[in-house]
Motif scaffolding. Structure first.
Motif, short mmCIF file in Angstrom:
data_model
loop_
_atom_site.label_atom_id
_atom_site.label_comp_id
_atom_site.label_asym_id
_atom_site.label_seq_id
_atom_site.Cartn_x
_atom_site.Cartn_y
_atom_site.Cartn_z
N THR A 5 5.28 15.94 5.46
CA THR A 5 5.53 15.15 4.42
C THR A 5 4.65 13.67 4.25
O THR A 5 4.49 12.97 5.39
N ASP A 6 4.28 13.34 3.19
CA ASP A 6 3.19 12.38 3.17
C ASP A 6 3.72 11.01 3.51
O ASP A 6 5.02 11.04 3.31
N THR A 96 -2.19 8.58 11.83
CA THR A 96 -2.35 8.73 10.43
C THR A 96 -3.49 9.58 10.08
O THR A 96 -4.59 9.19 10.62
N SER A 98 -5.60 12.33 7.09
CA SER A 98 -5.48 12.64 5.69
C SER A 98 -5.95 13.96 5.52
O SER A 98 -6.55 14.44 6.52
N TYR A 115 -1.23 7.73 -6.04
CA TYR A 115 -2.67 7.92 -5.31
C TYR A 115 -3.80 7.64 -6.36
O TYR A 115 -3.74 8.08 -7.47
N ILE A 123 -4.31 13.39 0.68
CA ILE A 123 -3.09 13.03 0.93
C ILE A 123 -2.84 12.34 2.43
O ILE A 123 -3.24 12.98 3.40
N PHE A 125 -0.79 11.18 5.81
CA PHE A 125 0.45 11.56 6.64
C PHE A 125 0.40 10.88 8.17
O PHE A 125 -0.55 10.43 8.50
#
Length: 150
Positions: A5-6, A96, A98, A115, A123, A125
């Motif tokens: 989930t982002d 983190t 992407s 975004y 995205i 995460f």
């Protein structure tokens, strides 16, 4: 399947290897299944986006991150440019990254979050140690289930 989930808690991404592109051949291309969901939108696609060697590269990349080491490459992309990853930061025990989906794996709907999109879906995460362990377990299973045939 790996499920993430982002950072905005609005986009769910699932991806996994579901077979060889050509099961009866000596080819090493794998079928990558991607599912993206946000609000009422859902995108699902399977594409020969990764080779067996890419699974090992992914494993090593995530293994470095799980051990609080910088991966050898901050940006990780493959022969097929439709799935790529990037290391962004390590802060407060969270990594983190992407993941960018493009070409055949680009969802056919637009984000409804803030975004900044151009041509690709990127995205972000935040991954905990638990997330990284689960990702490594999945990658190890895929590597065992789909060995190199060349």
């Amino acid at each position: 399947m790996i499920e993430l989930t982002d950072i905005t808690n609005t986009v769910n991404l699932q991806f996994g290897i579901v077979g060889y592109e050509f099961p009866d051949s000596k080819d090493d291309w794998c079928l990558l299944k991607v599912i993206v969901q946000q609000s009422g939108n859902r995108f699902e696609k399977t594409d020969p986006a990764l080779e067996i060697a890419d699974l090992h590269t992914l494993y090593n990349w995530f293994n470095d991150l799980s051990k609080s080491r910088l991966p050898s490459d901050a940006m990780l992309d493959f022969t097929e440019p439709c799935f790529s990853l990037a290391f962004i930061s390590y802060k407060n025990q969270m990594v983190t990254i992407s993941i960018t989906l493009s070409c055949e794996l680009k969802p056919d709907f637009c984000f409804d979050a803030s975004y900044d999109l151009q041509n690709d879906w990127t995205i972000a995460f935040e991954l905990s140690k638990y997330n990284l362990v689960r990702i490594l377990e999945n990658l190890k299973q895929w590597i065992e289930k789909y060995p190199s045939r060349i």
